[in-house]
Design a protein around this motif. Structure first.
Motif, mmCIF file in Angstrom:
data_model
loop_
_atom_site.group_PDB
_atom_site.id
_atom_site.type_symbol
_atom_site.label_atom_id
_atom_site.label_comp_id
_atom_site.label_asym_id
_atom_site.label_seq_id
_atom_site.Cartn_x
_atom_site.Cartn_y
_atom_site.Cartn_z
ATOM 1 N N THR A 157 26.694 -30.501 -30.823
ATOM 2 C CA THR A 157 26.500 -29.446 -31.801
ATOM 3 C C THR A 157 25.068 -29.482 -32.298
ATOM 4 O O THR A 157 24.434 -30.541 -32.342
ATOM 5 N N LEU A 158 24.554 -28.303 -32.627
ATOM 6 C CA LEU A 158 23.200 -28.177 -33.163
ATOM 7 C C LEU A 158 23.284 -27.332 -34.421
ATOM 8 O O LEU A 158 23.815 -26.222 -34.386
ATOM 9 N N TRP A 159 22.793 -27.865 -35.523
ATOM 10 C CA TRP A 159 22.785 -27.147 -36.799
ATOM 11 C C TRP A 159 21.348 -26.823 -37.182
ATOM 12 O O TRP A 159 20.469 -27.678 -37.080
ATOM 13 N N VAL A 160 21.134 -25.612 -37.620
ATOM 14 C CA VAL A 160 19.853 -25.226 -38.212
ATOM 15 C C VAL A 160 20.122 -24.898 -39.678
ATOM 16 O O VAL A 160 20.864 -23.956 -39.973
ATOM 17 N N ALA A 161 19.562 -25.683 -40.578
ATOM 18 C CA ALA A 161 19.882 -25.561 -42.002
ATOM 19 C C ALA A 161 18.614 -25.361 -42.823
ATOM 20 O O ALA A 161 17.541 -25.885 -42.491
ATOM 21 N N ALA A 162 18.751 -24.594 -43.892
ATOM 22 C CA ALA A 162 17.640 -24.409 -44.824
ATOM 23 C C ALA A 162 17.403 -25.705 -45.593
ATOM 24 O O ALA A 162 18.336 -26.439 -45.900
ATOM 25 N N THR A 163 16.154 -25.981 -45.899
ATOM 26 C CA THR A 163 15.830 -27.194 -46.653
ATOM 27 C C THR A 163 14.563 -26.976 -47.457
ATOM 28 O O THR A 163 13.902 -25.939 -47.326
ATOM 29 N N GLU A 164 14.225 -27.939 -48.278
ATOM 30 C CA GLU A 164 12.978 -27.902 -49.029
ATOM 31 C C GLU A 164 11.916 -28.684 -48.270
ATOM 32 O O GLU A 164 12.225 -29.675 -47.591
ATOM 33 N N PRO A 165 10.668 -28.263 -48.352
ATOM 34 C CA PRO A 165 9.602 -29.054 -47.707
ATOM 35 C C PRO A 165 9.607 -30.484 -48.251
ATOM 36 O O PRO A 165 9.847 -30.710 -49.435
ATOM 37 N N SER A 166 9.390 -31.441 -47.362
ATOM 38 C CA SER A 166 9.420 -32.850 -47.772
ATOM 39 C C SER A 166 8.119 -33.537 -47.392
ATOM 40 O O SER A 166 7.402 -33.106 -46.484
ATOM 41 N N ASP A 167 7.832 -34.615 -48.093
ATOM 42 C CA ASP A 167 6.654 -35.422 -47.788
ATOM 43 C C ASP A 167 6.939 -36.273 -46.550
ATOM 44 O O ASP A 167 8.097 -36.632 -46.283
ATOM 45 N N PRO A 168 5.916 -36.615 -45.792
ATOM 46 C CA PRO A 168 6.116 -37.459 -44.603
ATOM 47 C C PRO A 168 6.840 -38.752 -44.943
ATOM 48 O O PRO A 168 6.469 -39.458 -45.880
ATOM 49 N N GLY A 169 7.903 -39.026 -44.207
ATOM 50 C CA GLY A 169 8.662 -40.260 -44.388
ATOM 51 C C GLY A 169 9.636 -40.250 -45.541
ATOM 52 O O GLY A 169 10.354 -41.230 -45.745
ATOM 53 N N GLU A 170 9.713 -39.141 -46.279
ATOM 54 C CA GLU A 170 10.529 -39.116 -47.497
ATOM 55 C C GLU A 170 12.006 -39.348 -47.213
ATOM 56 O O GLU A 170 12.677 -40.095 -47.929
ATOM 57 N N TRP A 171 12.552 -38.704 -46.161
ATOM 58 C CA TRP A 171 13.997 -38.802 -45.934
ATOM 59 C C TRP A 171 14.367 -39.769 -44.807
ATOM 60 O O TRP A 171 15.534 -39.921 -44.479
ATOM 61 N N LEU A 172 13.389 -40.428 -44.234
ATOM 62 C CA LEU A 172 13.673 -41.300 -43.086
ATOM 63 C C LEU A 172 14.677 -42.419 -43.377
ATOM 64 O O LEU A 172 15.482 -42.765 -42.500
ATOM 65 N N PRO A 173 14.690 -43.031 -44.575
ATOM 66 C CA PRO A 173 15.686 -44.099 -44.805
ATOM 67 C C PRO A 173 17.130 -43.619 -44.697
ATOM 68 O O PRO A 173 18.012 -44.387 -44.312
ATOM 69 N N GLU A 174 17.396 -42.358 -45.078
ATOM 70 C CA GLU A 174 18.744 -41.797 -44.994
ATOM 71 C C GLU A 174 18.654 -40.378 -44.415
ATOM 72 O O GLU A 174 18.840 -39.378 -45.122
ATOM 73 N N PRO A 175 18.391 -40.267 -43.116
ATOM 74 C CA PRO A 175 18.030 -38.963 -42.540
ATOM 75 C C PRO A 175 19.150 -37.932 -42.508
ATOM 76 O O PRO A 175 18.871 -36.737 -42.433
ATOM 77 N N PHE A 176 20.412 -38.360 -42.543
ATOM 78 C CA PHE A 176 21.504 -37.405 -42.364
ATOM 79 C C PHE A 176 22.299 -37.147 -43.639
ATOM 80 O O PHE A 176 23.304 -36.449 -43.614
ATOM 81 N N ASP A 177 21.843 -37.670 -44.761
ATOM 82 C CA ASP A 177 22.586 -37.477 -46.005
ATOM 83 C C ASP A 177 22.511 -36.037 -46.510
ATOM 84 O O ASP A 177 23.366 -35.595 -47.269
ATOM 85 N N GLY A 178 21.496 -35.308 -46.106
ATOM 86 C CA GLY A 178 21.310 -33.959 -46.628
ATOM 87 C C GLY A 178 21.946 -32.877 -45.796
ATOM 88 O O GLY A 178 21.589 -31.692 -45.932
ATOM 89 N N ALA A 179 22.903 -33.200 -44.933
ATOM 90 C CA ALA A 179 23.542 -32.196 -44.073
ATOM 91 C C ALA A 179 24.572 -31.419 -44.889
ATOM 92 O O ALA A 179 25.741 -31.774 -44.936
ATOM 93 N N ASP A 180 24.133 -30.367 -45.551
ATOM 94 C CA ASP A 180 24.989 -29.567 -46.428
ATOM 95 C C ASP A 180 25.450 -28.313 -45.676
ATOM 96 O O ASP A 180 24.633 -27.451 -45.349
ATOM 97 N N PRO A 181 26.753 -28.167 -45.400
ATOM 98 C CA PRO A 181 27.240 -26.987 -44.670
ATOM 99 C C PRO A 181 26.900 -25.668 -45.353
ATOM 100 O O PRO A 181 26.789 -24.634 -44.694
ATOM 101 N N GLN A 182 26.710 -25.683 -46.663
ATOM 102 C CA GLN A 182 26.404 -24.446 -47.375
ATOM 103 C C GLN A 182 24.961 -24.005 -47.195
ATOM 104 O O GLN A 182 24.592 -22.904 -47.598
#
Length: 205
Positions: A157-182
């Motif tokens: 499966t491939l999801w394309v989701a809207a997000t906010e711009p992030s700083d380099p490396g900001e979400w790397l420790p927990e990369p998949f926590d922001g997978a919001d279906p909405q």
């Protein structure tokens, strides 16, 4: 026109007819005098969704075209609740593989990294081989050549989701926590489930 091409076109037409029939069944179910939670409506909805997905898939494979329909992947998640003009997007991909031939997997890895001990350890060196191959090749190349690597393609499966711009490396420790279906803009699924649906539709023609 070759027999194979004619068969392919016939398959597209069969899938289209299956969508039309599913629409009729769905309309009949929702317009019948019954309770709002009538299981016939749920069944008709699911059949229509499966028919639409199967048609969209084979239409893309044969004609490189898609339908304008969106089939929600999770009815309980609600609709899209993100911005109309997102500032950034995230592309989340999951691909499953069965390790069909561990020896072939190991051999391919040894060709890339000669420092691997031939034969590996007690587990056949599968984990080390996987690390080498996925470190050497792009995921799309592994998907295209999975049989060469001793892998058997499963669901993806491939999801394309809207997000906010992030700083380099900001979400790397927990990369998949922001997978919001909405926040999901669109998704593309590949599964044998849809192939089975398509085959059943062809059998009805």
């Amino acid at each position: 026109m070759s027999d194979a091409a004619q068969l392919t076109i016939a398959e597209v037409r069969a899938a289209a007819e299956a969508v039309k029939a599913a629409i009729d069944r769905h309309l009949q179910a929702v317009s019948a005098p019954a309770a709002a939670d009538d299981p016939a409506v749920v069944t008709a909805y699911e059949e229509l969704a499966a028919a639409a997905i199967a048609y969209d898939q084979i239409l893309y494979e044969v004609y490189d075209e898609v339908t304008p329909f969106e089939v929600p992947g999770d009815e309980s998640a609600g609709g899209y609740a993100g911005p109309d003009q997102p500032e950034a997007i995230s592309v989340l991909i999951r691909r499953d593989y069965l390790i069909a031939d561990a020896k072939r997997l190991r051999t391919q890895a040894e060709r890339v990294d000669s420092t691997l001990t031939p034969g590996g350890g007690k587990d056949g060196g599968v984990n080390a081989a996987i690390g080498v191959l996925f470190g050497e090749y792009e995921p799309d190349e592994i998907a295209a050549r999975c049989e060469e690597f001793g892998l058997e393609e499963g669901d993806s499966t491939l999801w394309v989701a809207a997000t906010e711009p992030s700083d380099p490396g900001e979400w790397l420790p927990e990369p998949f926590d922001g997978a919001d279906p909405q926040l999901l803009i669109c998704r593309f699924d590949v599964s044998e489930v849809y192939d089975d649906d398509l085959e059943s539709f062809e059998g009805e023609g």
